[in-house]
Design a protein around this motif. Sequence first.
Motif, short mmCIF file in Angstrom:
data_model
loop_
_atom_site.label_atom_id
_atom_site.label_comp_id
_atom_site.label_asym_id
_atom_site.label_seq_id
_atom_site.Cartn_x
_atom_site.Cartn_y
_atom_site.Cartn_z
N GLY A 188 33.72 27.29 48.04
CA GLY A 188 32.36 27.39 47.29
C GLY A 188 31.91 28.85 47.78
N SER A 189 32.58 29.64 48.21
CA SER A 189 31.75 30.91 48.63
C SER A 189 32.10 31.85 47.62
CB SER A 189 32.62 31.83 49.93
OG SER A 189 32.34 32.97 50.12
N GLN A 190 30.96 32.62 47.13
CA GLN A 190 30.91 33.60 45.94
C GLN A 190 32.06 34.64 46.10
OE1 GLN A 190 29.38 33.47 43.11
NE2 GLN A 190 29.51 35.55 42.35
N GLY A 191 32.18 35.11 47.41
CA GLY A 191 33.02 36.09 47.65
C GLY A 191 34.64 35.64 47.53
N GLU A 246 23.61 33.14 27.01
CA GLU A 246 23.21 34.55 26.66
C GLU A 246 22.77 35.26 27.83
OE1 GLU A 246 20.67 34.85 23.25
OE2 GLU A 246 22.07 33.80 21.94
N SER A 247 22.34 34.93 29.02
CA SER A 247 21.77 35.27 30.04
C SER A 247 22.87 35.87 30.99
CB SER A 247 20.99 34.43 30.85
OG SER A 247 21.84 33.41 31.31
N LEU A 248 24.09 35.44 30.86
CA LEU A 248 25.27 36.02 31.61
C LEU A 248 26.06 37.13 31.14
CD1 LEU A 248 26.93 32.43 32.69
CD2 LEU A 248 25.32 33.72 33.79
N VAL A 295 22.41 36.44 39.59
CA VAL A 295 23.15 37.60 39.67
C VAL A 295 24.53 37.00 40.03
CG1 VAL A 295 23.23 39.62 41.20
CG2 VAL A 295 21.17 38.98 40.42
N ARG A 296 24.72 36.28 40.94
CA ARG A 296 25.97 36.03 41.32
C ARG A 296 26.63 35.22 40.19
NH1 ARG A 296 23.14 33.77 45.65
NH2 ARG A 296 23.00 31.40 44.78
N ARG A 297 25.97 34.53 39.33
CA ARG A 297 26.66 33.93 37.98
C ARG A 297 27.12 35.08 37.09
NH1 ARG A 297 25.98 30.61 41.13
NH2 ARG A 297 28.17 30.95 41.39
N ARG A 298 26.25 36.18 36.93
CA ARG A 298 26.68 37.30 36.15
C ARG A 298 27.97 37.80 36.61
NH1 ARG A 298 20.76 39.80 34.79
NH2 ARG A 298 20.02 38.51 33.26
N GLU A 299 27.95 38.05 37.94
CA GLU A 299 29.05 38.68 38.58
C GLU A 299 30.30 38.15 38.50
OE1 GLU A 299 30.68 40.22 42.94
OE2 GLU A 299 29.14 38.67 42.78
N CYS A 300 30.21 36.62 38.51
CA CYS A 300 31.31 35.71 38.22
C CYS A 300 32.02 35.63 36.89
CB CYS A 300 31.04 34.29 38.61
SG CYS A 300 32.37 33.25 38.74
N THR A 330 26.32 25.89 36.03
CA THR A 330 25.52 26.10 37.21
C THR A 330 24.38 27.23 36.93
OG1 THR A 330 27.48 26.15 38.64
CG2 THR A 330 25.49 27.23 39.59
N SER A 331 24.71 27.98 35.81
CA SER A 331 23.85 29.06 35.10
C SER A 331 22.43 28.58 34.85
CB SER A 331 24.40 30.09 34.62
OG SER A 331 24.91 29.39 33.14
N VAL A 332 22.58 27.12 34.07
CA VAL A 332 21.46 26.57 33.28
C VAL A 332 20.47 25.94 34.36
CG1 VAL A 332 22.72 26.30 31.29
CG2 VAL A 332 22.72 24.45 32.95
#
Length: 263
Positions: free
Chosen positions: A81-84, A173-175, A134-139, A123-125
């Motif tokens: 589950g880590s973003q990295g 549209e936000s990602l 920010v993490r979701r956009r990076e992903c 997750t983004s919604v």
Amino acid sequence: LSNALGERMAAAGLFRVFAAHVNAFRATTKVVPGLVTLGSDPDLEVKLAAINAFSAMARSTSDIIVVEKICTQLESFLEDGSQGLTVAVIRAVGSAAPASSVPKFAEWAAEKLRMLAELNIQTSVQNIGEAGLVRRRECAMCLMEALQGMGAVSQHNVQSQVLRALETLLKDESLLTGPPRELCAAIIKERKGAVTHSPLKPPQIDRRASLRKDGGQGAGSGGRTGGDGSAEGSREEADQGTKTAQPNRMAKMMNLFGNNSKK
């Protein structure tokens, strides 16, 4: 396992180098177990180095058993589950799948990227705050780059999964905004053409038949002219010469047989 971080990092780097030069037996009995141990290391950098080594092994191996072990370990990193780790696995899969000689790995990679794209949208919604967005956009950016690289895989079922994942990325549209969103839409358009249409061969034109047809029309309208008329005239003269030469050869042969019988 050494307690020194530098030594564990060095071990992961060596495994990455060895992965491209060992056979299937050593890979399953030595390299994979060693990377599994490093993958459970508490330090994030060591885990990232292990992911890179797994990616290198996936690019070089042609053994299905080794590939299955790699897929299992990469999934375990995602379960963390880590973003990295998630971003690292996405990049590792995106770079390894197009170079892999095992079709099953590309199929697994395409399905996993699609599932991650769907999870990222779900997750983004939710109310995750600015940091979560920010993490979701990076992903999402990493997923788009990995899916773009998957275009080199020719398997139809893989391209279908890639297309579904790319379309999922555009649902929020936000990602993806601005040029990245436009690029994703362009990739989708290109993939749709590759999935739904097969290349057609251009029609073959029989130039000799075309010349004969043109020549026949010319004769009906008053005779042949130009280069085509000269070619047709030469063929007719040659045919007449052949017909004339055949009786002459027959007469000579008859005379020869007549002289022999008299003797």
